[in-house]
Enzyme design. Structure first.
Site, PDB file in Angstrom:
ATOM      1  N   HIS A 198      31.144 -36.740   4.665  1.00 44.96           N
ATOM      2  CA  HIS A 198      30.556 -37.663   4.753  1.00 44.96           C
ATOM      3  C   HIS A 198      28.759 -37.061   4.008  1.00 44.96           C
ATOM      4  CE1 HIS A 198      27.830 -41.706   5.410  1.00 44.96           C
ATOM      5  NE2 HIS A 198      29.332 -41.685   5.794  1.00 44.96           N
ATOM      6  N   GLU A 226      32.040 -40.706  -0.576  1.00 40.01           N
ATOM      7  CA  GLU A 226      33.315 -40.496   0.663  1.00 40.01           C
ATOM      8  C   GLU A 226      34.863 -40.360  -0.123  1.00 40.01           C
ATOM      9  OE1 GLU A 226      31.539 -42.536   3.435  1.00 40.01           O
ATOM     10  OE2 GLU A 226      29.890 -42.896   2.675  1.00 40.01           O
TER      11      GLU A 226
END
Ligand code: G6D
Length: 340
Positions: free
Chosen positions: A174, A306
């Site tokens: 992330h 991501e």
């Protein structure tokens, strides 16, 4: 390759280590054992090392937010509606942590673990045995997360697991990128994505199973454009930015799925992945009170990219299958080519 491992902080009375690698071009990555966190991506500039990703000064700052700032994410990235899914004929219910839904592996996901860690040669290696008793997901997983830095200025993230019992596994990282040396948010950066469609999401951001066309909409990045152009085109929707699952179009292995660039300073990050989706999140509601080390807290302070398998694969195998059987091994790699 210069390596280092030092004490960074503590969490629950346990040491949190900062592990770092510096390559022959004076590019450095560092990670924290807490959350197998990607702490720094430092490139050399005339003004000194510049961090291309966001970070905080201490663990308490990470624990005080729900931004998953640069955390490793797993067992399963994204949202699982009502924490319910099936593997074959077996129904499972996992712990919720966003209302009735499960986000980013739930309340005991990868981001909450203080991983065993070592730095060896050009690799930072995190290991942990994740058990059903702790995170409520079926089966136990022997997990190894490896960050590798090359002298070609590539960062490789490798996720390797061995499953004990059937389970699901769809990890990501992330990291929030901001390629500006000054205090700008990300609106001036340009992005290109190898994606013509995204998943339709309901009001809880759970995939509906439908797809939407990105082309010729503010969501479209098939040709390079500024993130600001997209964000400004989305001010009439509640999100006021992007928080969406982009489906990756067919591409050659050596084609990046995403290229994030600064308009003038020659810094760029190209992302390579063989999985079929990438979440683009433009940090739309990040207030002024977040104590980032290198940027003032502000909306659009960073952009998360991501790489993962489309989250709706958990209920629709037309989008993939990230279930594992007992004794099965799995490996995913995400590669970041950095230019500066
Ligand atoms: C918000 O909806 C977004 C997620 O996609 C993101 O991962 C999280 O913030 C940090 O919940």
């Amino acid at each position: 390759m210069i390596t280092n491992k030092e004490l960074f902080d503590t969490v629950n009375g346990q040491p949190v280590y900062k592990l770092s690698l510096t390559n022959a071009n004076n590019m450095t990555i560092s990670c924290l054992s807490y959350g197998a966190n990607w702490y720094e991506l430092l490139v050399p500039t005339a003004a000194g090392p510049q961090n291309l990703i966001l970070n905080f000064a201490k663990i308490a700052d990470y624990q005080a937010t729900n931004e998953y700032l640069n955390m490793s994410i797993g067992r399963v990235a994204g949202r699982i509606g009502q924490g319910q899914f099936k593997i074959g004929d077996h129904h499972y219910q996992v712990a919720a942590n966003e209302g009735r839904n499960t986000l980013h592996g739930g309340p005991h996901g990868f981001n909450q673990i203080n991983w065993d860690s070592e730095v060896v040669a050009n690799q930072i290696i995190f290991t942990h045995k994740i058990t059903n008793a702790v995170d409520s997901f079926p089966g136990d997983l022997d997990v190894t997360l490896t960050y590798t830095l090359t002298d070609d200025n590539q960062v490789l993230l490798d996720y390797n697991v061995l499953s004990h019992g059937e389970t699901v596994f769809n990890p990501t990282n992330h990291a929030y990128f901001n390629l500006n040396a000054d205090d700008k948010n990300i609106k001036n950066l340009t992005l290109r994505l190898k994606s013509s469609h995204r998943l339709a999401l309901d009001t809880e951001k759970i995939p509906t199973g439908q797809t939407l066309v990105n082309t010729d909409t503010p969501y479209g990045f098939e040709t390079q454009k500024t993130l600001g152009a997209a964000i400004d085109g989305l001010q009439t929707i509640p999100e006021k930015g992007i928080d969406d699952v982009y489906l990756i179009d067919r591409h050659a292995d050596n084609d990046p799925i995403a290229v994030l660039s600064h308009p003038t300073n020659h810094i760029s990050v190209s992302i390579f992945s063989q999985r079929n989706a990438i979440v683009l999140f433009t940090a739309n509601d990040f207030g002024p009170d977040q104590p980032y080390l290198t940027k003032t807290g502000q909306n659009y302070v960073g952009v998360a990219l991501e790489a993962q398998i489309a989250p709706n694969a958990i209920f629709d195998h037309d989008y993939g299958d990230f279930s594992l059987q007992d004794g099965e091994r799995q490996h995913y790699q995400t590669k970041y080519q950095v230019r500066f």
